[in-house]
Scaffold this motif. Structure first.
Motif, PDB file in Angstrom:
ATOM      1  N   ALA A   1      63.467 -39.749 -10.236  1.00 49.51           N
ATOM      2  CA  ALA A   1      63.053 -38.385  -9.914  1.00 49.51           C
ATOM      3  C   ALA A   1      61.595 -38.187 -10.319  1.00 49.51           C
ATOM      4  CB  ALA A   1      63.954 -37.382 -10.621  1.00 49.51           C
ATOM      5  N   VAL A   2      61.040 -37.037  -9.958  1.00 50.70           N
ATOM      6  CA  VAL A   2      59.664 -36.706 -10.309  1.00 50.70           C
ATOM      7  C   VAL A   2      59.623 -35.375 -11.048  1.00 50.70           C
ATOM      8  CG1 VAL A   2      58.555 -38.047  -8.485  1.00 50.70           C
ATOM      9  CG2 VAL A   2      59.345 -35.722  -7.986  1.00 50.70           C
ATOM     10  N   LYS A   3      58.461 -35.068 -11.604  1.00 50.95           N
ATOM     11  CA  LYS A   3      58.296 -33.902 -12.468  1.00 50.95           C
ATOM     12  C   LYS A   3      58.494 -32.576 -11.735  1.00 50.95           C
ATOM     13  CE  LYS A   3      53.249 -33.918 -11.860  1.00 50.95           C
ATOM     14  NZ  LYS A   3      53.331 -34.917 -10.751  1.00 50.95           N
ATOM     15  N   GLU A   4      58.429 -32.604 -10.418  1.00 48.13           N
ATOM     16  CA  GLU A   4      58.655 -31.384  -9.641  1.00 48.13           C
ATOM     17  C   GLU A   4      60.135 -31.065  -9.484  1.00 48.13           C
ATOM     18  OE1 GLU A   4      54.666 -33.039  -8.581  1.00 48.13           O
ATOM     19  OE2 GLU A   4      56.685 -33.876  -8.720  1.00 48.13           O
ATOM     20  N   GLN A   5      60.984 -31.934  -9.977  1.00 47.31           N
ATOM     21  CA  GLN A   5      62.423 -31.743  -9.858  1.00 47.31           C
ATOM     22  C   GLN A   5      63.016 -31.311 -11.202  1.00 47.31           C
ATOM     23  OE1 GLN A   5      62.908 -35.749  -8.062  1.00 47.31           O
ATOM     24  NE2 GLN A   5      63.669 -34.746  -6.216  1.00 47.31           N
ATOM     25  N   SER A   6      64.038 -31.978 -11.663  1.00 46.16           N
ATOM     26  CA  SER A   6      64.807 -31.527 -12.821  1.00 46.16           C
ATOM     27  C   SER A   6      63.997 -31.402 -14.106  1.00 46.16           C
ATOM     28  CB  SER A   6      65.992 -32.483 -13.040  1.00 46.16           C
ATOM     29  OG  SER A   6      66.799 -32.056 -14.107  1.00 46.16           O
TER      30      SER A   6
ATOM     31  N   ALA B   1      60.495 -21.877  -3.406  1.00 45.31           N
ATOM     32  CA  ALA B   1      59.644 -22.479  -4.430  1.00 45.31           C
ATOM     33  C   ALA B   1      58.376 -22.982  -3.765  1.00 45.31           C
ATOM     34  CB  ALA B   1      60.382 -23.617  -5.122  1.00 45.31           C
ATOM     35  N   LYS B   2      57.212 -22.563  -4.253  1.00 46.11           N
ATOM     36  CA  LYS B   2      55.949 -22.952  -3.646  1.00 46.11           C
ATOM     37  C   LYS B   2      55.314 -24.130  -4.369  1.00 46.11           C
ATOM     38  CE  LYS B   2      54.831 -18.449  -1.674  1.00 46.11           C
ATOM     39  NZ  LYS B   2      53.805 -17.393  -1.549  1.00 46.11           N
ATOM     40  N   GLY B   3      54.474 -24.834  -3.634  1.00 38.53           N
ATOM     41  CA  GLY B   3      53.713 -25.912  -4.239  1.00 38.53           C
ATOM     42  C   GLY B   3      54.464 -27.213  -4.389  1.00 38.53           C
ATOM     43  N   GLY B   4      55.593 -27.376  -3.726  1.00 40.47           N
ATOM     44  CA  GLY B   4      56.304 -28.641  -3.774  1.00 40.47           C
ATOM     45  C   GLY B   4      57.277 -28.785  -4.912  1.00 40.47           C
ATOM     46  N   TYR B   5      57.610 -27.699  -5.596  1.00 37.07           N
ATOM     47  CA  TYR B   5      58.574 -27.741  -6.697  1.00 37.07           C
ATOM     48  C   TYR B   5      59.937 -27.275  -6.210  1.00 37.07           C
ATOM     49  CZ  TYR B   5      54.597 -28.504  -9.743  1.00 37.07           C
ATOM     50  OH  TYR B   5      53.482 -29.040 -10.328  1.00 37.07           O
ATOM     51  N   THR B   6      60.985 -27.816  -6.817  1.00 41.78           N
ATOM     52  CA  THR B   6      62.338 -27.485  -6.384  1.00 41.78           C
ATOM     53  C   THR B   6      62.925 -26.325  -7.170  1.00 41.78           C
ATOM     54  OG1 THR B   6      63.293 -29.110  -7.905  1.00 41.78           O
ATOM     55  CG2 THR B   6      62.746 -29.867  -5.679  1.00 41.78           C
ATOM     56  N   PHE B   7      62.098 -25.626  -7.913  1.00 36.34           N
ATOM     57  CA  PHE B   7      62.547 -24.475  -8.697  1.00 36.34           C
ATOM     58  C   PHE B   7      61.412 -23.464  -8.742  1.00 36.34           C
ATOM     59  CE2 PHE B   7      60.504 -27.562 -11.366  1.00 36.34           C
ATOM     60  CZ  PHE B   7      59.665 -26.817 -12.186  1.00 36.34           C
ATOM     61  N   ALA B   8      61.748 -22.227  -9.006  1.00 37.03           N
ATOM     62  CA  ALA B   8      60.740 -21.176  -9.080  1.00 37.03           C
ATOM     63  C   ALA B   8      60.142 -21.116 -10.480  1.00 37.03           C
ATOM     64  CB  ALA B   8      61.366 -19.832  -8.721  1.00 37.03           C
TER      65      ALA B   8
END
Length: 374
Positions: free
Chosen positions: A96-101, A44-51
């Protein structure tokens, strides 16, 4: 160890002496995507935990709540969008943050034809607020309504078809916001937590009256300490007790390394927040702890007291069959059976519903919003 006490002891497990260090800048490439089973290792690019989905456009946006705090969010829009679409406000879990779940949920809903807005609550992540990592049941509830404001001003959004999807500890705020803001036409929550109940009564309400008073005394003393130091200490937001019956807070939500004898609840949270599965340096749960006096407002202000005002609009709660938090959803559904539906996911624990796309019932959630945002 009793299950009801395990959650309160997460922060105390092997972490009492840990010191907080500011997180380093997030690398350009990290994390893993939640695939069909949530166990894969897609980059996952850009600091996100999902594609990201190839058919979804993600845009960083900012808006202010009615207290003047700037809220940071990601707007997810189907690339083939035409006309005015239904929209969803998405946030959570607590810490949590918006880049996660929440981003994963927003990305999936946008893939299904919704405009979805995943936001960082005030004082956390990239959102504004001078004091960092402090939580407020009032302001977090307001953040949902401010997100509705933003969505309703977008030309692509049908402002009569806006709903809310919450995860874990932001669920109580979403339900509270929906009860007070009739622009939210439907609300769903996954792995729901009532943070007011959790902080003021402990997991499964295990605090005795004497322990509740000890927590209040602990928080009151901490106010003097913070005032004298001119800073805001970081300590457990769900205050645990030691074997002698004394409060035993820690300055981390989760330990830096997982002890061999960690209880199951600590282990599942660690597996998400402290591993490449869900780690993010801006996530409080991944790196540090909330401000020590955060529980004060949750003692003072209870969430969902006006749940009856949600009707005739509907809510859908989703809980894992094996989740330690399942009772929160069951109790809310029992309180308003004509308004709140409950879906129990077999074989799922609390954290599974953060990113396990093989277990999250997105079809059922989509069906719920399609019907109730019509």
């Amino acid at each position: 160890m009793e299950r009801r006490k395990a959650l309160g002891l997460i922060a105390a497990t092997g972490a009492a002496a840990a010191s907080f260090t500011a997180p380093s800048a997030f690398g350009a490439e990290t994390g893993r995507a939640a695939g069909a089973t949530g166990q894969g290792k897609a980059t996952a690019k850009g600091g996100y935990t999902f594609a990201p989905d190839k058919n979804v456009k993600r845009t960083s946006v900012r808006f202010k709540n009615r207290y003047g705090i700037e809220v940071a969010a990601d707007l997810y829009v189907p690339k083939n969008a035409r006309g005015k679409l239904p929209a969803l406000v998405v946030s959570g879990p607590f810490g949590a943050v918006k880049e996660q779940s929440s981003g994963l949920y927003a990305n999936e809903f946008a893939r299904r034809g919704y405009v979805a807005l995943a936001f960082d609550p005030s004082f956390t992540g990239e959102s504004g607020g001078t004091v960092r990592d402090v939580a407020s049941p009032d302001i977090y509830t307001e953040d949902y309504s401010a997100a509705v404001d933003f969505l309703g001003l977008q030309k692509i959004v049908d402002r009569e078809r806006i709903g809310a999807q919450a995860i874990c500890g932001l669920s109580g705020m979403a339900l509270t916001a929906a009860a007070a803001d009739s622009r939210i036409k439907a609300v769903a929550a996954a792995s729901m937590y009532d943070m007011s109940r959790s902080m003021s009564r402990g997991h499964e309400d295990y605090y005795t009256p004497e322990q509740r008073q000890k927590v209040v005394d602990h928080l009151s003393r901490q106010r003097w300490i913070d005032a004298e130091n001119g800073t805001y200490a970081r300590l457990s937001h769900e205050v645990p007790f030691d074997e002698n019956g004394n409060v035993a807070p820690s300055n981390r939500v989760l330990p830096k390394t997982l002890p061999a004898d960690a209880d199951p609840i600590t282990a599942i949270f660690f597996d998400y927040y402290r591993t490449e599965r869900g780690f993010h340096p801006r996530s409080i749960n991944s790196t540090t702890a909330w401000t020590a006096t955060t529980p004060m407002s949750f003692f003072a202000f209870q969430l969902m007291t006006n749940l009856d005002m949600l009707a005739p609009r509907k809510a859908l709660l989703v809980a894992g069959a094996d989740a330690h938090s399942r009772y929160y959803s069951e109790d809310v559904q029992a309180k308003a059976p004509d308004t709140v539906d409950l879906v129990i996911v077999p074989g799922a624990d609390h954290v599974d519903l953060y990113d396990r796309k093989d277990l999250i019932p997105f079809d059922r959630l989509d069906e719920f919003f399609t019907k109730n945002l019509a």
